[in-house]
Structure formats: C-alpha cells, structure tokens
Design an enzyme around this catalytic site. Sequence first.
Site, mmCIF file in Angstrom:
data_model
loop_
_atom_site.group_PDB
_atom_site.id
_atom_site.type_symbol
_atom_site.label_atom_id
_atom_site.label_comp_id
_atom_site.label_asym_id
_atom_site.label_seq_id
_atom_site.Cartn_x
_atom_site.Cartn_y
_atom_site.Cartn_z
ATOM 1 N N HIS A 210 7.448 1.237 8.029
ATOM 2 C CA HIS A 210 6.823 2.191 7.161
ATOM 3 C C HIS A 210 7.904 2.772 6.448
ATOM 4 O O HIS A 210 7.748 4.255 6.164
ATOM 5 C CB HIS A 210 6.060 3.190 8.080
ATOM 6 C CG HIS A 210 4.800 3.722 7.438
ATOM 7 N ND1 HIS A 210 3.647 3.368 7.930
ATOM 8 C CD2 HIS A 210 4.630 4.573 6.371
ATOM 9 C CE1 HIS A 210 2.576 3.881 7.093
ATOM 10 N NE2 HIS A 210 3.324 4.690 6.369
ATOM 11 N N PRO B 21 0.746 -1.114 -0.103
ATOM 12 C CA PRO B 21 -0.025 0.114 0.012
ATOM 13 C C PRO B 21 0.796 1.356 -0.068
ATOM 14 O O PRO B 21 1.674 1.566 0.951
ATOM 15 C CB PRO B 21 -0.767 -0.237 1.291
ATOM 16 C CG PRO B 21 0.114 -0.926 2.141
ATOM 17 C CD PRO B 21 0.856 -1.753 1.416
HETATM 18 C C1 LIG Z 1 5.126 7.452 -0.670
HETATM 19 C C2 LIG Z 1 4.628 6.368 0.261
HETATM 20 C C3 LIG Z 1 3.419 6.354 0.810
HETATM 21 C C4 LIG Z 1 2.751 5.599 1.579
HETATM 22 N N1 LIG Z 1 1.629 5.142 2.003
HETATM 23 C C5 LIG Z 1 1.343 4.188 2.795
HETATM 24 C C6 LIG Z 1 -0.325 3.940 2.719
HETATM 25 O O1 LIG Z 1 -1.123 4.478 2.641
HETATM 26 N N2 LIG Z 1 -0.619 2.941 3.889
HETATM 27 C C7 LIG Z 1 0.581 2.008 4.608
HETATM 28 O O2 LIG Z 1 0.153 1.383 5.109
HETATM 29 N N3 LIG Z 1 1.788 2.414 4.155
HETATM 30 C C8 LIG Z 1 2.233 3.236 3.479
HETATM 31 N N4 LIG Z 1 3.400 3.474 3.097
HETATM 32 C C9 LIG Z 1 4.344 2.383 3.557
HETATM 33 C C10 LIG Z 1 4.776 1.161 2.541
HETATM 34 O O3 LIG Z 1 3.701 0.398 2.340
HETATM 35 C C11 LIG Z 1 5.712 0.343 3.137
HETATM 36 O O4 LIG Z 1 5.674 0.107 4.505
HETATM 37 C C12 LIG Z 1 7.142 0.880 2.920
HETATM 38 O O5 LIG Z 1 7.246 1.832 1.761
HETATM 39 C C13 LIG Z 1 8.154 -0.142 2.695
HETATM 40 O O6 LIG Z 1 9.528 0.599 2.239
HETATM 41 P P1 LIG Z 1 10.182 0.582 0.962
HETATM 42 O O7 LIG Z 1 9.586 1.748 0.476
HETATM 43 O O8 LIG Z 1 11.633 0.894 1.406
HETATM 44 O O9 LIG Z 1 10.075 -0.788 0.486
HETATM 45 C C14 LIG Z 1 3.797 4.428 2.119
HETATM 46 C C15 LIG Z 1 5.140 4.474 1.752
HETATM 47 C C16 LIG Z 1 5.640 5.487 0.970
HETATM 48 C C17 LIG Z 1 7.000 5.400 0.286
#
Ligand SMILES: Cc1cc2nc3c(=O)[nH]c(=O)nc-3n(C[C@H](O)[C@H](O)[C@H](O)COP(=O)(O)O)c2cc1C
Length: 345
Positions: A242, A78
């Site tokens: 996150h 997500p």
């Molecule tokens: C731009 C952005 C928006 C995100 N939005 C959400 C979200 O709406 N819901 C959520 O549970 N996690 C959200 N996340 C966290 C991601 O689901 C995930 O945990 C994280 O991006 C993993 O790390 P990585 O980007 O280094 O792979 C978001 C991450 C990013 C980078």
Amino acid sequence: MQYNNIWDFRDSAKKILTKEAWDYLEGGAGDEVTIKKNRTVFDKYSFRPRIPYKVFNEINTEVSILGERRRLPILVGPVSPLELFHSGGERAQVQAAMDAGTIAVCSGHSLAKIEEMGSWNGNKWFQLYSSVDAAHNYEIIDRACLAGYEALVVTVDAFHKAIRDRNLKNNFKLPTDIGFGNYPCKSYRTDGSIELLPLGWDDLTKILDHSKIPVIIKGILNPQDVRLASDLGFAGVIISNHGGRQLDKTSTTLEILAEIGDVSKDGFDIYIDGGFMRGVDILMALALGANAVLLGRAYVYGLVVAGASGISNVITLLMNELSNSMAQLGISSISELSPELLSRN
Ligand SMILES: Cc1cc2nc3c(=O)[nH]c(=O)nc-3n(C[C@H](O)[C@H](O)[C@H](O)COP(=O)(O)O)c2cc1C
C-alpha cells in the site's frame, strides 16, 4: 519546465499542492521506513546485460494481462481521492489510461458513482474496499459487473485505520466536498474516512464465487498467500504494501516477488506496485516474473501538474525509459527477460 524524469514531475507537484495534500500523498505509516525501502530495494539488484543473438530495431513491450496481449506492462493504479489532487482527477485517470492503451484501476473510494466511472470510455477494473455492511459489498460487486468493469480488485491491506504522523500533525481531514459516492453514511468515521469490514479467506472465497468478473487480490505480501490465492482460483494478486501507508517496516514488494519464484501460471497473474519511478524499476519486476506494474504516486505527480495529459506524459516517459533499458540489456521483447539477467548485490 522540462520534465526529464518522474522526479521533475514530483518537484512541480510539491510546489502546486498545499502542504496538507502533499503530506497526504507522500506520507505513510510510522517512521515511513517502508516508503524508503520501496525505493532503495531497486539498488539491491543489478542487471547483467547479454549480447543479443540477433541485432534488432524494434522493442516489443507486450505482456499478458488477464489472458489478453497488451502493449504496456503498466496499469494506472487505484488512488483516492484523486479529486484532492486535481479537479476531475478520476476522469483524468481513466482518460489517460485509455489514451495510453492500458487499464485504469478505479478506486472504490471515488467521488463518482460506480456507474458514472463505468460509462467513461476505456478499459477499467474496479477496486473494492469492503463496506462495513457485508450485503452492501455484494451490491457493489453486482453494480461493478453491470457497469462494464473487466475485473474486481479487492484490497486486503487497509482494513484498519493507519497511523500516519504527517496527517496527525496537519490535523488532516478530507475536504467536505470530497465525499465517497459509493458508501452509505454509516460507514463514515468522524475524520471523513471510511470504516471497513475486515475480510478473511472465507469472505474472499465468497466474493470470488459471487463475482461474474475475474477477482484479483491487492495487498498480498506473503508468498504463502500468493500460493493460496492461486490454489483457490483467483485471477491474480497485486503484491503491494500500500505504498508504505498502512503497516510500517514490511518487506518490499520486489523482494517478495523474487521469493515467490514461479507461481504464475495460465489464468493466474502476478502484479506488483510500490515505489516504481523509473523504467528500469519496471524492467526489474518484469524480469522477476510480474505480468505488469501498477503506478501510484508516480502518476499522481503528473495529474497534479497537468491533469490527464500530465498522467499521459508520465506514462510515455516511463515507457521510453523501459524501451531504452530493454535495448541496453540486449533484449527486444519482455518474453526474453529472465531472473538470470539480474543479480542481487
Ligand atoms: C494518496 C494515495 C491514495 C491511495 N488510495 C488507494 C485506494 O483508494 N485503494 C487502494 O487499493 N490503494 C490505494 N492506494 C495505494 C496504491 O494503490 C498503491 O498500492 C501505492 O500507492 C503504490 O505505491 P507508490 O505510490 O509508491 O507507487 C493509495 C495510495 C496513495 C499514495
């Protein structure tokens, strides 16, 4: 442009996005120490390949996800708002996951309504950010169950607004045309983000009792909470910090996974995310016992470059790297993996 690895997609994405959108995607909390650690942790472990018992020609990447055999140990995680990175981004996420034969975890902070995303073909899980209005949460859960999502993912590591320096410096605000389709107006903060209701174990247990689909908790970063989630009957956890966007200087997810040991059992899955950019990274998590890995920024780079087909290319690239690494390690299926094939440097 030739895309040999995720870094090539990242380079192109950086050129395409505005500075504000790029910083929103890449940035994180505080000094972004967690973001850096999420990558360097993969250098702390080394593989110890074995000579295979039998020579093999085929690589089987099948894993068990919520009790079903699936060909890919990768889920499309997500991220919100995907529309900021590519017009039609939410639909592209679901489309690419379906084309690859995997699951899209749709962010609850989507522009599209729960029912609209639910009507798109493909396997989907729905990610819930708790609304300030507790009754509204149950309404959202009921709608997600009715709309055909196969699991509910409750995010528990983002109840409090994060302090992200890059966004502050850029005075970042979400564009007014990118709203959230599933939340009442009273949830909005002045910068366009959404106020959330913190949830404790009591609330989570009520959600578990209420939901007609399996419930997975996302954002767990302590082995004790993994054990609690397992004991209380949740379908699984996503070990996540996150992507370093909420609390800086946390443990890395790979280290927590290594510490958990053998908690995974029938009916309780362990997923992980954070910094996965290479097939070998995914292989490490699987060797340490994860059922599958969720992609975050890695697939957004592909989305920025070429919409759904860009995400598909990212998934194909990672799957090629994963299969190749498995062969190099001397295994032909994920079930042959074990922590003994890894050592901590
Ligand atoms: C731009 C952005 C928006 C995100 N939005 C959400 C979200 O709406 N819901 C959520 O549970 N996690 C959200 N996340 C966290 C991601 O689901 C995930 O945990 C994280 O991006 C993993 O790390 P990585 O980007 O280094 O792979 C978001 C991450 C990013 C980078």
